[in-house]
Design a protein around this motif. Structure first.
Motif, mmCIF file in Angstrom:
data_model
loop_
_atom_site.group_PDB
_atom_site.id
_atom_site.type_symbol
_atom_site.label_atom_id
_atom_site.label_comp_id
_atom_site.label_asym_id
_atom_site.label_seq_id
_atom_site.Cartn_x
_atom_site.Cartn_y
_atom_site.Cartn_z
ATOM 1 N N ALA A 186 -10.106 6.331 3.097
ATOM 2 C CA ALA A 186 -10.790 5.737 4.242
ATOM 3 C C ALA A 186 -11.905 6.621 4.789
ATOM 4 N N SER A 234 -4.358 7.214 1.684
ATOM 5 C CA SER A 234 -5.208 6.163 2.262
ATOM 6 C C SER A 234 -6.210 6.786 3.240
ATOM 7 N N GLU A 235 -5.827 7.884 3.826
ATOM 8 C CA GLU A 235 -6.719 8.587 4.754
ATOM 9 C C GLU A 235 -7.933 9.141 4.005
ATOM 10 N N ARG A 263 -8.496 8.381 13.093
ATOM 11 C CA ARG A 263 -9.448 8.075 12.016
ATOM 12 C C ARG A 263 -10.779 7.619 12.587
#
Lengths: 248, 320
Positions: B197, B193-194, B173
């Protein structure tokens, strides 16, 4: 053009040598062809002339097994390991990818054939003059014939996903095309007059009969065109088979 | 930068894998492609990269149709497939050198780019090792390095963090965030969540069709009126409760969350009709002699919005 074909060629060559396939191919090819040349059917020592003709006579049959063994993974392995997805997302035309792979196999066959050069060299040194013109023709013919065998194997590899399928399909096709000329020999099968056309047809499509003139040291344009034609047709079919997968 | 118009891909099944998909992605955008397994995300990505041809419709990259000039399109794109297929018999350096060659890099530029990539994705320790000896995490990094070696304008990453451990995911990430400053990135993932984010925009695909194409903020705002009910039921057996609450009208989807105590079970219901669901839930619980310990309406987060939008999928994947 060169700068896109060469990386593919280089990768293929390194792959063959890293995976030992090249060494196994070269050792077995040289061993088998020399055993057959020196000892089979009475052996070379019974012949009265210093000639490699016997070596080149057996080549079509040797190629039938060895070239599919060498080139069966050209596409089948790329497909089974998924690397074809990377390969076809690089900015390289498909024919260049096929050409790079093709040239790598042709180079290995060329090296294998060159390993037999010790025979005429030793003959020249210890026995006497060798007909180098005839020898050149024989090697040229062998390379042209190899182009046709490689192109057929490449096509079969492009339509299969498993190595064994690719090998069997290639070897069977090449065997049929090679034996097509052999069965027209008078001592194998006598064709009645009304089947004369079949005899001519089998002779014309055979991968082995077109090598006959080369092995005698004679270059016929029809033989050159035949081998190059077969190679180009299957090369084209290979590209089309790969392209068709993009639409499927 | 990327325009996808009425894209259809038919593999020969009853329904197309991708069905009339249209979207556009601007320069420098980071877009998350989201959807359950088999939704068509990978197929869309493969058509953008030129690996697959569309059955209908077109893909334009920088105004160039992928069918008209595939070589130009491919030279603008860096692609990391889901499984990150690599030539296992090569060392990391040899592989990167090969990719640099086919990407047309030569001389000092080639060696500089290889070195940059090795540093960027931390491959220094394994540069001389055969790819087959590497862990999944390192293989993904090699794949990412090879996808970026020619400094492409567009990066297409198909589930780039699948199969990585938490440390590797965090590192990945960080790399993506660094890249996002300069490149247009399309990222497919199951990990919501990726998306939250990294991505600015999300395209949700379900059964080959787009069900949402918004910025994250728009998506959350569009669904801000929708609610889900978080509730706990006290009963003897979970199976009995599940059988009842999962069949109550007024919800898109009801899911068991966790066991609070031995006899208390927590559920989450995505509501289509709040009042109807609450009334029927209350009736059902009382009728069975169970107890509704807790119930609270909440605004949905991205996970719940995703579940709602893909609720018609037969088998909803577990979403992290």
């Amino acid at each position: 053009m060169y700068n896109k074909i060469y990386p593919i060629y280089k990768r293929e060559m390194s792959s063959y040598f890293y995976s030992s396939i090249a060494y196994i191919f070269l050792i077995l090819f040289v061993f088998m062809t020399n055993i057959m040349f020196f000892y089979f059917f009475g052996g070379i020592f019974k012949e009265e002339t210093a000639s490699m003709r016997r070596y080149f006579t057996i080549l079509p049959y040797v190629f039938t097994v060895f070239i599919p063994g060498l080139a069966m993974g050209s596409w089948a392995k790329e497909k089974s390991e998924g690397t074809i997805e990377m390969l076809f997302t690089y900015p390289v035309a498909q024919w260049k990818i096929v050409a790079g792979k093709f040239l790598a196999v042709l180079t290995l066959v060329g090296i294998a054939l060159a390993c037999s050069l010790f025979i005429p060299l030793l003959t020249q040194i210890f026995v006497g003059d060798f007909d180098w013109g005839q020898l050149f023709t024989q090697y040229l013919g062998a390379l042209l014939m190899a182009c046709a065998y490689i192109a057929v194997t490449f096509f079969m590899s492009s339509i299969t996903s498993e190595l064994i399928d690719s090998f069997l399909l290639s070897a069977a096709t090449l065997l049929l095309l090679t034996l097509a000329g052999y069965v027209t020999s008078a001592y194998v099968m006598v064709f009645p007059d009304w089947l004369g056309w079949l005899k001519i047809f089998l002779n014309e499509i055979s991968l082995s009969t077109h090598f006959g003139n080369f092995s005698k040291g004679v270059i016929h344009s029809t033989d050159v065109i035949y081998y190059l034609g077969i190679a180009l047709v299957f090369f084209y079919c290979n590209i089309k088979a790969l392209e068709s997968k993009k639409w499927s | 930068m990327i325009k996808v118009k009425n894209l259809v891909k038919n593999y020969g099944g009853k329904t197309p894998a991708v069905n009339d998909v249209t979207f556009s992605i601007g320069k420098g955008e980071i877009v998350g492609l989201l959807g359950p397994n088999g939704a068509g995300k990978t197929t869309i990505m493969k058509m953008i990269t030129g690996y697959l041809n569309p059955s209908q419709g077109e893909v334009l990259v920088d105004g160039i149709n992928t069918l008209d000039d595939p070589i130009s399109v491919k030279s603008k794109i860096g692609y990391l497939p889901e499984r990150s297929p690599l030539y296992n018999d090569m060392t990391v350096y040899e592989y990167l050198s090969f990719v640099a060659d086919v990407r047309g890099l030569v001389g000092n530029e080639k060696y500089q780019k290889i070195t940059d990539m090795i540093v960027l994705v931390n491959l220094e320790k394994v540069v001389a090792r055969k790819i087959k000896e590497l862990s999944n995490g390192y293989k993904k990094r090699v794949g990412l390095a090879s996808a970026m070696i020619h400094d492409p304008e567009i990066l297409i990453l198909d589930e780039p963090t699948a199969g990585l451990d938490p440390n590797q995911i965090i590192m990945f990430r960080k790399i993506l965030r660094r890249l996002s400053e300069q490149k247009t990135i399309i990222l497919s993932t199951h990990v919501l969540s990726e998306i939250e984010a990294i991505c600015e925009k999300v395209i949700i695909i379900n059964s080959g069709k787009i069900v949402a194409d918004n910025t994250l903020q728009e998506l959350m705002e569009n669904h801000s009126k929708e609610k889900f009910l978080d509730f706990i039921v006290e009963a003897e057996k979970l199976a009995d409760v599940e059988k009842v609450v999962c069949n109550i009208d007024g919800a898109w989807n009801v899911e068991f969350e966790k066991k609070e105590t031995k006899n208390q079970f927590r559920f989450k219901a995505l509501l289509s009709s709040s009042e109807e669901f609450k009334t029927k839930l209350s009736e059902a619980v009382n009728g069975k002699g169970w107890k509704l310990v807790y119930a609270e309406e909440k605004k949905p987060n991205l996970e719940e919005i995703f579940l709602k939008l893909t609720a018609n999928t037969q088998e909803i994947e577990h979403v992290q």
